[in-house]
Design a protein around this motif. Structure first.
Motif, PDB file in Angstrom:
ATOM      1  N   ASP A   1     -13.903 -37.731  -5.515  1.00 34.17           N
ATOM      2  CA  ASP A   1     -12.724 -37.194  -6.195  1.00 34.17           C
ATOM      3  C   ASP A   1     -11.734 -38.340  -6.423  1.00 34.17           C
ATOM      4  O   ASP A   1     -11.366 -39.050  -5.473  1.00 34.17           O
ATOM      5  CB  ASP A   1     -12.090 -36.116  -5.318  1.00 34.17           C
ATOM      6  N   PRO A   2     -11.297 -38.540  -7.656  1.00 40.31           N
ATOM      7  CA  PRO A   2     -10.388 -39.658  -7.948  1.00 40.31           C
ATOM      8  C   PRO A   2      -9.027 -39.538  -7.268  1.00 40.31           C
ATOM      9  O   PRO A   2      -8.257 -40.500  -7.267  1.00 40.31           O
ATOM     10  CB  PRO A   2     -10.245 -39.605  -9.473  1.00 40.31           C
ATOM     11  N   ILE A   3      -8.738 -38.391  -6.677  1.00 41.35           N
ATOM     12  CA  ILE A   3      -7.457 -38.240  -5.980  1.00 41.35           C
ATOM     13  C   ILE A   3      -7.423 -39.087  -4.704  1.00 41.35           C
ATOM     14  O   ILE A   3      -6.359 -39.414  -4.179  1.00 41.35           O
ATOM     15  CB  ILE A   3      -7.194 -36.754  -5.651  1.00 41.35           C
TER      16      ILE A   3
ATOM     17  N   ALA B   1     -14.953 -46.322  -2.124  1.00 38.36           N
ATOM     18  CA  ALA B   1     -15.896 -46.317  -0.999  1.00 38.36           C
ATOM     19  C   ALA B   1     -16.822 -47.520  -0.991  1.00 38.36           C
ATOM     20  O   ALA B   1     -17.670 -47.622  -0.098  1.00 38.36           O
ATOM     21  CB  ALA B   1     -16.739 -45.039  -1.064  1.00 38.36           C
ATOM     22  N   TYR B   2     -16.667 -48.461  -1.932  1.00 39.21           N
ATOM     23  CA  TYR B   2     -17.734 -49.424  -2.179  1.00 39.21           C
ATOM     24  C   TYR B   2     -17.484 -50.797  -1.561  1.00 39.21           C
ATOM     25  O   TYR B   2     -16.335 -51.199  -1.332  1.00 39.21           O
ATOM     26  CB  TYR B   2     -17.976 -49.509  -3.684  1.00 39.21           C
TER      27      TYR B   2
ATOM     28  N   SER C   1      -5.006 -38.701   0.809  1.00 39.74           N
ATOM     29  CA  SER C   1      -6.260 -39.179   1.403  1.00 39.74           C
ATOM     30  C   SER C   1      -6.578 -40.553   0.835  1.00 39.74           C
ATOM     31  O   SER C   1      -6.281 -40.843  -0.325  1.00 39.74           O
ATOM     32  CB  SER C   1      -7.404 -38.198   1.122  1.00 39.74           C
ATOM     33  N   PHE C   2      -7.181 -41.390   1.663  1.00 42.26           N
ATOM     34  CA  PHE C   2      -7.474 -42.753   1.242  1.00 42.26           C
ATOM     35  C   PHE C   2      -8.663 -43.296   2.025  1.00 42.26           C
ATOM     36  O   PHE C   2      -9.018 -42.782   3.087  1.00 42.26           O
ATOM     37  CB  PHE C   2      -6.258 -43.657   1.472  1.00 42.26           C
TER      38      PHE C   2
END
Length: 243
Positions: free
Chosen positions: A59-61, A66-67, A176-177
């Protein structure tokens, strides 16, 4: 969304395009046999590579990504899958799920490889190897992919890179991050020793600590400026001293 294998997706596309898929298998078939044949023809010798589940972006939010190395673009790399090595495969490495993700030849469909079938891969000038706890007997290691920073005759350096989704609250907001962690290990023989910086590394190499301190000073090696390069430089020199 239910994850599907690539071949199942291709068959689904065939059904959607033709309205049905028959069970004919002859060379002139226009049904299932032809759909599968076209699938294998399109991906050629890499057909065995494309058999993992479909992968979906986050989700772009969620802030960040994650990479590995924050590289969000598919980049050509090499991957050993089973017994074969596949070259110049568009890849991502998802640190949150510890998955190798590849892009299909249609430049749209994303597939996550089955991790247990990936002993190693090469991406962004780094060599990643898969280590299982059963093969090492080391409780401090978790099964997964490790970045092999250095591998000499007697000594190796690996780092477990990971990201997790964190949540922060404040002023009636919730965000979230992705948060990143790095765990470093020295491999000596069959044993792995964890460390977190210069002092920890020198404690592991305590039999040559004096020589290493002199080497660090003489070569102006700064762990704060580029920790991983400093780790490799010191380990390489230690390996030289002990051979």
């Amino acid at each position: 969304m239910v994850k599907k294998s690539l071949l199942a997706l291709v068959i689904t596309w065939g059904i959607m395009a033709n309205g049905h898929v028959s069970a004919q298998t002859g060379p002139d078939s226009t049904g299932l046999g032809l759909v599968i044949a076209n699938y294998h023809t399109a991906i050629g010798q890499q057909s065995h590579l494309y058999n993992g589940p479909e992968y979906e972006f986050y989700d772009p939010i969620i802030k960040g990504n994650a990479y590995v190395f924050d590289n969000k673009s598919f980049t050509a790399g090499d991957v050993k899958y089973g017994a074969a090595v596949y070259r110049d495969v568009p890849m991502l490495y998802d640190l949150n799920k510890d998955l190798v993700v590849i892009l299909l030849y249609n430049h749209f469909t994303k597939i996550s490889l089955l991790s247990e079938r990936v002993p190693e891969f090469w991406l962004l000038n780094h060599h990643f190897i898969r280590i299982t706890t059963d093969s090492t007997g080391q409780a401090r290691l978790v099964t997964g992919f490790y970045d092999q920073l250095y591998q000499g005759k007697k000594i190796g350096i690996i780092v477990k890179r990971a990201k997790s989704i964190q949540i922060s609250t404040g002023n009636n907001t919730i965000e979230s991050f992705f948060s990143e962690t790095k765990d470093y290990y020295v491999k000596k023989g069959d044993n792995y020793f964890s460390f977190s910086g210069k002092s920890g590394l020198l404690d592991i190499f305590k039999d040559k600590k004096k020589e290493l301190r002199q080497y660090i000073k003489a070569n102006h090696i700064d762990f704060r400026e580029n920790q991983e390069q400093a780790i490799v430089d010191v380990t390489t020199y230690y390996d030289h001293l002990t051979n």
